[in-house]
Design an enzyme around this catalytic site. Structure first.
Site: not given
Length: 318
Positions: A188-189
């Site tokens: 994810c980010t």
């Protein structure tokens, strides 16, 4: 909030999170918010019984003061912080909010402090996801994946992180098959969503679960572009919109009607109108809503001419 010193040579952005147990998160809010205002910090910090999450920006001294304060909170000594620079202030104001979850998954039995996947350092990530026996899953939302992702990554096409558990349960047999379960690598980010998604898969009985330590941001910061398996840009939750390798500013802008990233091609569309609509949201809004957005855009321009900051940004969270 007093005006930020725009003569500063640069602004520093800090994305941070920490899963810990706060017995009374409401008691932590006022001192943290006061310190942010004192140092003219802007951004959003979320507090919940499970910890803290958010992204803030300000001067080096201001960011250092907030990070030091956060590290003094219960269980936050080792808080994960990712730093980057911004040429302009990427947030409109400062918000410290109380939430049920610091990243909303809607699975109350998930506890990343009790069980979590295996962390993989950015320099080791390429070998893991290039392995044909590894399933690579992008845990972000559809509008983020559309901007960029890793080679071979599966897009769940989720609109919110809350949809991820249902997606996995419905796709589990197709993904994992009936024989020996493959390795599952997720990213994810900044890493926070994978704390919960890997804990969720472990709880669902999946054994070999891995996630990218520090998320895409750390990977783009540390892995040279010529060695990278990242394709495209990375959506971030502030006015920079996207970043690339080396955390350099990206090429996307933000649709202020739906908060989705828009490309140069999107801006050339007949459905694009600054502050009013883009190809993705034009069909989702009524003409009455678009009229309201036009008025908001007009008010923003008037405020800019008066030298006033318009307050209206929405933080979606990691």
């Amino acid at each position: 909030m007093e005006p930020l010193d725009t003569s500063a040579p640069r602004l520093r952005v800090a994305a941070l999170y920490c899963f810990t147990r706060f017995d009374d998160p409401a008691a932590l809010r006022a001192p943290l918010e006061a310190l942010c205002h004192e140092h003219r910090i802007r951004g959003t910090l979320l507090l919940a019984g499970e910890g803290i999450n958010g992204t803030i920006a300000g001067t080096d001294a201001g960011i250092d003061a907030i990070v030091a304060h956060v590290r003094g909170l219960p269980g936050c000594e080792g808080v994960d912080v990712k730093f980057s620079d911004a040429p302009h202030m990427p947030f409109h104001r400062m918000k410290v909010r109380l939430k049920r979850e610091i990243v909303t998954m809607g699975q109350p039995d998930i506890d990343p402090l009790a069980i979590v996947g295996t962390y993989v350092e950015p320099q080791d990530w390429n070998a893991l996801i290039a392995d044909p026996d590894t399933i690579v899953i992008d845990t972000r939302n559809d509008y983020e994946v559309a901007v960029g992702t890793f080679a071979r990554a599966i897009d769940p096409h989720t609109k919110t992180f809350r949809e991820f558990p249902e997606w996995f349960r419905s796709e589990r047999e197709r993904l994992l098959g009936q024989g020996k379960a493959p390795k599952v690598a997720m990213f994810c980010t900044g890493g926070i969503r994978c704390e919960k998604s890997t804990a969720f898969l472990k709880q669902e009985g999946v054994e070999d679960v891995f996630h990218l330590k520090g998320g895409i941001l750390k990977y783009l910061e540390t892995v040279p572009e010529e060695q990278s398996l990242w394709e495209g840009e990375c959506f971030v939750f502030d006015q920079r919109v996207t970043i690339g390798h080396g955390l350099a500013p990206g090429s996307y802008e933000l649709c202020h009607a739906c908060r989705r990233p828009i490309s140069a091609e999107d801006r050339a569309s007949e459905f694009y109108e600054i502050g009013v609509s883009c190809p993705a949201c034009h069909g989702e809004r009524t003409e009455e809503q678009r009229a309201a957005y036009r008025e908001r855009e007009r008010q923003e321009k008037l405020a800019a001419r008066r030298g006033e900051a318009h307050v209206g940004a929405v933080y979606r969270g990691e």
